[in-house]
Scaffold this motif. Structure first.
Motif, short mmCIF file in Angstrom:
data_model
loop_
_atom_site.label_atom_id
_atom_site.label_comp_id
_atom_site.label_asym_id
_atom_site.label_seq_id
_atom_site.Cartn_x
_atom_site.Cartn_y
_atom_site.Cartn_z
N LEU A 20 0.86 -1.18 0.00
CA LEU A 20 0.00 0.00 0.00
C LEU A 20 0.90 1.24 0.00
O LEU A 20 2.10 1.14 0.23
CB LEU A 20 -0.92 0.00 1.22
CG LEU A 20 -1.91 -1.17 1.32
CD1 LEU A 20 -2.69 -1.10 2.62
CD2 LEU A 20 -2.84 -1.17 0.12
N HIS A 30 -6.47 -9.36 -0.56
CA HIS A 30 -7.00 -8.65 0.60
C HIS A 30 -8.19 -7.80 0.13
O HIS A 30 -8.18 -7.28 -0.99
CB HIS A 30 -5.90 -7.75 1.19
CG HIS A 30 -6.28 -7.05 2.45
ND1 HIS A 30 -7.06 -5.91 2.46
CD2 HIS A 30 -5.99 -7.32 3.74
CE1 HIS A 30 -7.23 -5.50 3.70
NE2 HIS A 30 -6.58 -6.34 4.50
N ARG A 32 -8.98 -4.84 0.61
CA ARG A 32 -8.59 -3.50 0.17
C ARG A 32 -8.07 -3.55 -1.27
O ARG A 32 -8.38 -2.69 -2.09
CB ARG A 32 -7.52 -2.91 1.11
CG ARG A 32 -7.15 -1.47 0.75
CD ARG A 32 -6.31 -0.84 1.85
NE ARG A 32 -7.04 -0.67 3.09
CZ ARG A 32 -7.85 0.35 3.36
NH1 ARG A 32 -8.06 1.28 2.47
NH2 ARG A 32 -8.46 0.43 4.52
N ALA A 35 -10.95 -4.06 -3.64
CA ALA A 35 -11.66 -2.80 -3.86
C ALA A 35 -10.89 -1.91 -4.83
O ALA A 35 -11.47 -1.33 -5.76
CB ALA A 35 -11.90 -2.09 -2.53
N ILE A 36 -9.58 -1.79 -4.62
CA ILE A 36 -8.76 -0.99 -5.52
C ILE A 36 -8.87 -1.53 -6.95
O ILE A 36 -9.01 -0.76 -7.91
CB ILE A 36 -7.28 -0.98 -5.05
CG1 ILE A 36 -7.14 -0.20 -3.75
CG2 ILE A 36 -6.37 -0.41 -6.13
CD1 ILE A 36 -5.78 -0.35 -3.07
N LEU A 84 -8.17 4.42 -1.15
CA LEU A 84 -8.10 3.01 -0.80
C LEU A 84 -6.65 2.56 -0.60
O LEU A 84 -6.38 1.72 0.26
CB LEU A 84 -8.78 2.16 -1.88
CG LEU A 84 -10.29 2.33 -1.96
CD1 LEU A 84 -10.82 1.69 -3.24
CD2 LEU A 84 -10.97 1.73 -0.73
N PRO A 87 -4.87 4.57 3.43
CA PRO A 87 -6.02 4.60 4.34
C PRO A 87 -6.25 5.91 5.09
O PRO A 87 -7.37 6.21 5.45
CB PRO A 87 -5.74 3.44 5.29
CG PRO A 87 -4.91 2.49 4.49
CD PRO A 87 -4.05 3.36 3.61
N CYS A 143 -16.03 -2.32 -1.82
CA CYS A 143 -15.74 -1.31 -0.81
C CYS A 143 -16.57 -1.54 0.45
O CYS A 143 -16.07 -1.35 1.57
CB CYS A 143 -15.96 0.09 -1.37
SG CYS A 143 -14.67 0.59 -2.53
N LEU A 146 -14.87 -4.27 2.44
CA LEU A 146 -13.73 -3.71 3.16
C LEU A 146 -14.21 -2.87 4.34
O LEU A 146 -13.65 -2.95 5.44
CB LEU A 146 -12.88 -2.87 2.21
CG LEU A 146 -11.73 -2.09 2.84
CD1 LEU A 146 -10.71 -3.04 3.48
CD2 LEU A 146 -11.07 -1.20 1.79
N HIS A 147 -15.26 -2.10 4.13
CA HIS A 147 -15.79 -1.17 5.14
C HIS A 147 -16.22 -1.90 6.42
O HIS A 147 -16.14 -1.34 7.51
CB HIS A 147 -16.96 -0.39 4.53
CG HIS A 147 -17.60 0.59 5.44
ND1 HIS A 147 -16.95 1.71 5.92
CD2 HIS A 147 -18.84 0.64 5.96
CE1 HIS A 147 -17.77 2.40 6.69
NE2 HIS A 147 -18.92 1.77 6.74
N GLU A 150 -12.61 -2.45 7.95
CA GLU A 150 -11.76 -1.26 7.97
C GLU A 150 -12.60 -0.09 7.46
O GLU A 150 -12.72 0.08 6.25
CB GLU A 150 -10.53 -1.47 7.08
CG GLU A 150 -9.66 -2.64 7.52
CD GLU A 150 -8.48 -2.87 6.58
OE1 GLU A 150 -8.04 -1.92 5.92
OE2 GLU A 150 -8.01 -4.01 6.51
N LEU A 152 -14.37 2.94 5.89
CA LEU A 152 -14.04 3.88 4.83
C LEU A 152 -14.85 5.15 5.04
O LEU A 152 -15.88 5.14 5.71
CB LEU A 152 -14.37 3.27 3.47
CG LEU A 152 -13.62 2.00 3.11
CD1 LEU A 152 -14.14 1.44 1.79
CD2 LEU A 152 -12.12 2.24 3.03
#
Length: 192
Positions: A20, A30, A32, A35-36, A84, A87, A143, A146-147, A150, A152
């Motif tokens: 990251l 992962h 994240r 999502a990316i 993303l 963070p 997303c 992930l949210h 973690e 967002l």
């Protein structure tokens, strides 16, 4: 931008991890990174749509306003990807969500109410806009996944949601500007 890519391959990801922007290493699958990846896919699909609209612009001058509305979204999706990847970084701002909402309302006023389900068909540009809408929904789901673990920023999540709505209305507007009837869904015949 602080770091420029001077070397494209680094071999640091060969073992299934990636970095990251803050230096943290995570698995390539992962949430994240998922999502990316989906945001990147959306940005690429949007680029294809914009190229298609640009190629048809001389035949359908009304497409220029759609191009002008969607082109900034590629930059904002890059901002989403940056948030993303970093963070603690906040790039996307509430006024951009408001911009999408104004466009949705304005385009909907021109189109009138939707009275039936429509298919992603009619022309290449219409289908591409629907594909972008579908990819936007996938990016939003990644997303949200992930949210859960973690958190967002609300602006990031809202932006993806509004963008998918804008792309749906945009697909309908493309049909209107190309003078193409929307392809209405027809239910399968029921067995006798």
């Amino acid at each position: 931008m602080g770091n420029r890519l001077s070397k494209i391959y680094t071999r640091t990801g060969d073992a299934g991890q990636t970095g990251l922007a803050d230096g943290q290493r995570v698995a390539k699958d992962h949430p994240r990174i998922e999502a990316i990846g989906e945001v990147d896919t959306l940005n690429s699909a949007l680029g294809v749509l914009l190229a298609e609209l640009d190629a048809q612009r001389s035949a359908y001058p009304g497409l220029q306003a759609i191009i002008d509305a969607l082109a900034p979204c590629q930059h904002r999706l890059f901002d989403v990807g940056g948030e993303l990847a970093m963070p603690d970084y906040a790039a996307l701002q509430g006024p951009e969500i408001g911009r999408l909402e104004v466009l949705i309302d304005h385009w909907n006023d021109e189109l009138g109410p939707l009275e039936n389900f429509i298919l992603p068909a009619g022309s290449r540009a219409i289908a591409q806009a629907h594909l972008c809408r579908s990819v936007a929904r996938t990016a939003e789901r990644r997303c949200q996944t992930l949210h859960r673990d973690e958190p967002l920023r609300a602006e990031l999540l809202a932006y993806l949601n509004r963008l998918s709505d804008l792309l749906f209305v945009g697909a309908r507007l493309i049909a209107r500007r190309q003078s193409i009837e929307e392809t209405l869904w027809q239910a399968a015949p029921r067995p006798a």
